[in-house]
Design an enzyme around this catalytic site. Structure first.
Site, short mmCIF file in Angstrom:
data_model
loop_
_atom_site.label_atom_id
_atom_site.label_comp_id
_atom_site.label_asym_id
_atom_site.label_seq_id
_atom_site.Cartn_x
_atom_site.Cartn_y
_atom_site.Cartn_z
N LYS A 1 1.03 -1.16 0.02
CA LYS A 1 0.17 0.13 -0.10
C LYS A 1 0.99 1.12 -0.02
O LYS A 1 1.84 1.26 0.63
CB LYS A 1 -0.90 -0.26 1.14
CG LYS A 1 -1.92 1.18 1.45
CD LYS A 1 -3.07 1.18 2.49
CE LYS A 1 -4.09 1.71 2.64
NZ LYS A 1 -5.01 1.77 3.64
N SER B 1 -9.96 1.42 2.43
CA SER B 1 -9.09 2.36 1.62
C SER B 1 -8.06 1.64 0.91
O SER B 1 -7.45 2.00 -0.19
CB SER B 1 -8.40 3.41 2.55
OG SER B 1 -7.39 2.98 3.73
N SER C 1 -10.05 -0.72 6.55
CA SER C 1 -9.61 -0.57 5.43
C SER C 1 -8.94 -1.93 4.75
O SER C 1 -8.55 -1.81 3.71
CB SER C 1 -8.49 0.57 5.11
OG SER C 1 -9.40 1.69 5.11
N1 GLN Z 1 -13.53 3.76 5.93
C1 GLN Z 1 -12.95 4.36 7.08
C2 GLN Z 1 -12.70 5.67 6.97
O1 GLN Z 1 -12.81 6.51 5.99
C3 GLN Z 1 -11.87 3.35 7.49
C4 GLN Z 1 -10.60 3.61 6.65
C5 GLN Z 1 -9.30 2.88 7.08
O2 GLN Z 1 -9.51 1.96 7.76
N2 GLN Z 1 -8.19 3.52 6.85
O3 GLN Z 1 -12.07 6.17 8.03
#
Ligand code: GLN
Length: 478
Positions: free
Chosen positions: A79, A154, A178
């Protein structure tokens, strides 16, 4: 043999024993990337030259009678919020410009030392804020199972890279879901380990008290191998637990006979019927395998989302203060320093990141601190307490990983709240620090993958993996 459909475990065995070469394994993965990446857009950067050099080194070690390690010649995607020395690390944001970190994340060092070959840096929602990978400054990633749909987020690029056969393993980060949500949407295994089990050094921080790094893989065994490799104490991360690496692969064939699997009776509603049906089937499969299904309550579970959207933005507003036009790549020049800060941040950050910074700054501001941030921290305590109560009765808990299968690109991008609801089932274990993972368990609407989430108490990652292995064994049907 098409190596792009081979597991990491099989690749490493074959490379270590000399029955295949790291170079050949890499070539077949690069060919797959060449064929499909233009459509999927899993990567911000493909590291073909670096990977070829590294594969050559691995093969030279084997030729010399040396062992390159447990991930010998295994292609891995990272990532793009994980620092790689001398290689741009963008967080899919304009604000980092062409900044290249001066050091490697601890997980990167550990994978490399184990013989992994890095094939690229994967796309994400900017600074890991989002659930669809549509918030990237470099355009969305598409779901390899259906390219009209999102891969989740994400860590959507990392999930898509594994699902598309670009690499058998990838790493993501999970602050509120995410890793687990994109794993569910792309039909891969995805793990958020116990908070502190994996070093965060070199992970560009979003919500430091919530962030954990974890693997994506096509099998539970591959995920276990990756997590064993990256876990274990790191003195350079003050939140790293003083424990040896997790021991996971040795328990995978133990079955679930006698384990207590909790069904949360007061789980927030919102899961679609196709997802609910797969969850019910997962309980049945585990009961058939000898587990005892027990009813538990986690009353504060449903407050997780609200608490998270105060705590995570609060931490983000502080963590992102460092992107000021001085220390990192992007700068917009202006008449004085303050105007330069403002112009740089206005131009460099996307809409969702700005929204989070504003939410977080507000939640932390004098006069509102107790009402918002302070209360959210109390809810966080309640969630941890409620989970502890449930884990007194059950060894693991089962929930959906995502309320629905993958949705169409554009479906939720103009409605932040609808996007936030994607993480209803994943967020609470970030708040409590407990581990969670998504395992593919058949398909739902449109023949798209459904992930079942296995949750366990802190440091019971191995028990969670045992249950995941049993679910995988049952295959899930559809
Ligand atoms: N979708 C969640 C957010 O937007 C979690 C994102 C994540 O785990 N980095 O914060």
């Amino acid at each position: 043999m098409d190596d792009t459909m081979t597991t990491a475990v099989a690749i490493a065995d074959a490379v270590r024993s000399g029955t295949t070469s790291a170079a050949a394994v890499l070539d077949s993965h690069l060919a797959r990337i060449e064929a499909d990446e233009a459509e999927i857009h899993a990567f911000n950067l493909v590291l073909a030259d670096e990977a070829r050099t590294r594969a050559g080194e691995i093969d030279a070690l084997v030729a010399n009678g040396e062992d390159p390690g447990p991930l010998a010649g295994v292609p891995v995607a990272l990532k793009d919020n994980l620092c790689t020395r001398g290689i741009p690390t963008t967080c899919s944001s304009k604000i980092l410009g062409d900044w290249a970190p001066p050091y490697d994340a601890t997980v990167v060092t550990r994978l490399r030392d184990a013989g992994a070959v890095f094939v690229g840096k994967t796309n994400l929602d900017e600074f890991a804020m989002g659930s669809s990978t549509e918030n990237s400054a470099f355009g969305p990633t598409r779901n390899p199972r259906d390219t009209s749909r999102v891969p989740g987020g994400s860590s959507g690029g990392s999930a898509a890279a594994v699902a598309a056969g670009f690499a058998p393993l990838s790493l993501g980060s999970d602050t509120g879901g995410s890793i687990r949500q994109p794993a569910a949407l792309c039909g891969t295994v995805g793990v958020k380990p116990t908070y502190g089990a994996v070093s965060r050094l070199g992970l560009i921080a979003f919500g430091s008290s919530l962030d954990q790094i974890g693997p994506f893989a096509t099998t539970v065994d591959d995920a276990a191998l990756a997590l064993e490799t990256i876990s274990g104490h790191d003195p350079a991360d003050s939140t790293s637990i003083e424990q040896p690496p997790l021991d996971l692969r040795s328990v995978l064939d133990r079955g679930v006979d006698g384990l207590r699997v909790g069904r949360i009776t007061d789980l927030p509603t919102g899961a679609s019927p196709d997802v609910q049906a797969r969850l019910d089937a997962a309980f049945d499969a585990l009961a058939e395998a000898g587990a005892e299904i027990v009813d538990v309550e986690v009353p504060a579970f449903g407050y997780g989302l609200t608490a998270y959207y105060l705590i995570a933005p609060a931490e983000a507003s502080s963590n992102l203060a460092r992107f000021d036009g001085v220390r990192f790549g992007h700068r917009v020049n202006a008449a004085d320093t303050n105007q330069m800060y403002m112009a740089t941040r206005t131009d460099g950050f996307g809409a969702e990141v700005k929204r989070r910074i504003m939410l977080g700054t507000y939640a932390l501001s004098a006069g509102y601190y107790d009402a918002y941030y302070g209360r959210a921290q109390k809810v966080r305590r309640l969630i941890a307490r409620d989970f502890a109560g449930a884990y007194a009765k059950a060894d693991v808990l089962l929930t959906p990983a995502s309320p629905t299968v993958a949705f169409e690109i554009g479906d939720k991008s103009s409605d932040p709240l609808a996007m936030y609801l994607c993480d209803t089932y994943t967020i609470p274990s970030n708040l409590s620090g407990d581990p969670g993972m998504s395992v593919p368990f058949g398909t739902g609407d449109g023949g798209l993958p459904v992930g079942v989430q296995v949750l366990a108490p802190a440091l019971a990652d191995a028990t969670m993996f045992r249950v995941a292995a049993e679910l995988e064994h049952h295959g899930g049907g559809s």
